[in-house]
Scaffold this motif. Structure first.
Motif, short mmCIF file in Angstrom:
data_model
loop_
_atom_site.label_atom_id
_atom_site.label_comp_id
_atom_site.label_asym_id
_atom_site.label_seq_id
_atom_site.Cartn_x
_atom_site.Cartn_y
_atom_site.Cartn_z
N ALA A 28 -5.81 -0.24 -3.58
CA ALA A 28 -4.66 -1.10 -3.30
C ALA A 28 -4.44 -2.08 -4.44
O ALA A 28 -5.40 -2.55 -5.05
CB ALA A 28 -4.88 -1.85 -2.00
N PRO A 29 -3.19 -2.39 -4.73
CA PRO A 29 -2.92 -3.41 -5.75
C PRO A 29 -3.44 -4.77 -5.29
O PRO A 29 -3.54 -5.00 -4.10
CB PRO A 29 -1.39 -3.40 -5.85
CG PRO A 29 -0.92 -2.83 -4.55
CD PRO A 29 -1.98 -1.87 -4.10
N PRO A 30 -3.83 -5.62 -6.23
CA PRO A 30 -3.64 -5.53 -7.67
C PRO A 30 -4.74 -4.78 -8.41
O PRO A 30 -4.75 -4.81 -9.64
CB PRO A 30 -3.63 -7.01 -8.08
CG PRO A 30 -4.58 -7.65 -7.14
CD PRO A 30 -4.38 -6.94 -5.83
N ILE B 90 -5.83 -5.22 7.55
CA ILE B 90 -4.38 -4.97 7.48
C ILE B 90 -3.90 -4.32 8.78
O ILE B 90 -4.61 -3.52 9.38
CB ILE B 90 -4.03 -4.10 6.26
CG1 ILE B 90 -2.52 -4.07 6.03
CG2 ILE B 90 -4.61 -2.70 6.38
CD1 ILE B 90 -2.11 -3.46 4.69
N SER B 111 -11.93 1.62 0.34
CA SER B 111 -10.48 1.61 0.27
C SER B 111 -9.86 2.46 1.36
O SER B 111 -10.38 3.53 1.69
CB SER B 111 -10.04 2.11 -1.11
OG SER B 111 -8.70 1.84 -1.36
N ALA B 116 -5.12 -0.93 1.49
CA ALA B 116 -6.05 -2.07 1.45
C ALA B 116 -7.36 -1.63 0.82
O ALA B 116 -7.82 -0.51 1.06
CB ALA B 116 -6.30 -2.63 2.85
N SER B 140 -8.26 -6.86 -1.11
CA SER B 140 -6.99 -6.70 -1.83
C SER B 140 -5.94 -6.06 -0.92
O SER B 140 -6.21 -5.06 -0.27
CB SER B 140 -7.17 -5.81 -3.06
OG SER B 140 -7.99 -6.44 -4.02
N SER B 141 -4.77 -6.69 -0.91
CA SER B 141 -3.58 -6.17 -0.21
C SER B 141 -3.69 -6.21 1.31
O SER B 141 -2.83 -5.65 1.99
CB SER B 141 -3.23 -4.75 -0.65
OG SER B 141 -2.67 -4.77 -1.94
N ASP B 143 -3.54 -8.06 5.08
CA ASP B 143 -2.85 -9.22 5.68
C ASP B 143 -3.80 -10.42 5.68
O ASP B 143 -3.37 -11.56 5.62
CB ASP B 143 -2.42 -8.88 7.11
CG ASP B 143 -1.37 -7.79 7.13
OD1 ASP B 143 -0.39 -7.89 6.36
OD2 ASP B 143 -1.53 -6.82 7.90
N ASN B 145 -7.38 -11.41 3.62
CA ASN B 145 -8.35 -11.05 2.58
C ASN B 145 -9.46 -12.09 2.56
O ASN B 145 -9.18 -13.30 2.50
CB ASN B 145 -7.69 -10.98 1.21
CG ASN B 145 -6.63 -9.89 1.14
OD1 ASN B 145 -6.88 -8.74 1.47
ND2 ASN B 145 -5.42 -10.27 0.71
#
Lengths: 61, 224
Positions: A28-30, B90, B111, B116, B140-141, B143, B145
């Motif tokens: 996932a970004p970043p 997320i 991942s 996410a 990362s990414s 809702d 973190n």
């Protein structure tokens, strides 16, 4: 080889090399992947965004 | 029996009814409120501790995904503790997910496709000098973190007393950090303790053996 760069984890004046793999996987970004040499080791190198180069970390290891 | 309830726009309305039957609830068809059947959300959970593929069930409406990165290894020679893995949480509307999702789980970064990710904790620096613990990973990414905890300071090796205590590992949201070694005897080689599942960082090692960080995990909860 591929190095996983984590821009949210600051190292020196750049970003953490969070993982090194032969093949990348979806992230996932970043987070993003860059090509790297076989010598690169996770957390012993860092990514400099100013010249987009991976450099040895003088502190780690 | 009359019950006063809100009808959604700030006005109270009255529902005239009996007490209803066991298990019934006050519901609405968009025009009227009435006693109706209640229902329980169907929840299915799938966990991944190794790479796999998540396939969307046709009945799923919403999913909650929790991704935890692996813990970092401890440092050698009574080095610093490894960092705890990061966490990303997320919520996704299932119909918006186009197809199967590649799941990466276990060691390193974990991942859920490109939705996410959570990085591992950093590896603890090696002694023999006193060194700080390693940083925790990040989410990362998501809702939400959450950063992993940092490892603790490793005392390194004394020329007089041999290896001192390695630093404890940092914790993740799910797993505690492993304890750094504290050699019981002069110059004893005592390995650092591994991190706890899931995502705990490992303790720094007593001499040449450091602990290993705990693997991460991906948890998918499907609501239908």
């Amino acid at each position: 080889m591929k190095a996983l760069i984590s821009p949210e984890e600051k190292v020196n004046t750049g970003y953490r090399v969070a993982q090194v793999e032969e093949n990348s996987f979806e992230v996932a970004p970043p987070l993003f992947w860059v090509d790297c040499s076989n010598e690169v080791i996770q957390d012993q190198f860092w990514y400099d965004p100013t010249d987009e180069q991976i450099k040895p970390n003088p502190i780690a290891g | 029996m009359s019950i006063i309830i809100g009808e959604g726009s700030g006005n109270a309305i009255s529902v005239n009814s009996t007490v209803g039957t066991a298990g019934s609830v006050i519901t609405s068809d968009g025009t009227n409120s009435y006693w109706g059947d209640g229902f329980i959300l169907g929840v299915t959970q799938t966990t991944y501790t190794a790479p796999g593929t998540w396939t969307k069930p046709s009945t799923a409406t919403t999913i909650k995904v929790t991704v935890v990165g692996a813990g970092g290894s401890g440092g050698l020679f009574a080095g610093g503790g490894g960092g705890g893995g990061g966490t990303a949480i997320i919520y996704l509307q299932a119909p918006a997910i186009p197809g199967p999702v590649a799941v990466t789980a276990g060691q390193g970064t974990n991942s859920f496709g490109a939705f996410a990710s959570a990085t591992s904790g950093s590896t603890g620096p090696a002694g023999p000098n006193g060194v700080p613990g390693a940083a925790g990973g990040v989410g990362s990414s998501g809702d939400i973190n959450i950063g992993g905890g940092a490892g603790n300071y490793g005392e390194g090796v004394s020329p007089v007393f041999g290896a001192l205590s390695g630093g404890n590992g940092g914790s993740s949201t799910m797993g505690g950090g492993g304890k750094g070694s504290a050699p019981a005897a002069l110059f004893a080689v005592t390995p650092g303790n591994p991190g706890k599942n899931y995502g705990g960082g490992a303790g720094g090692g007593g001499n040449s053996t450091a602990g290993t960080g705990a693997p991460g995990i991906v948890i998918v909860e499907e609501y239908s």
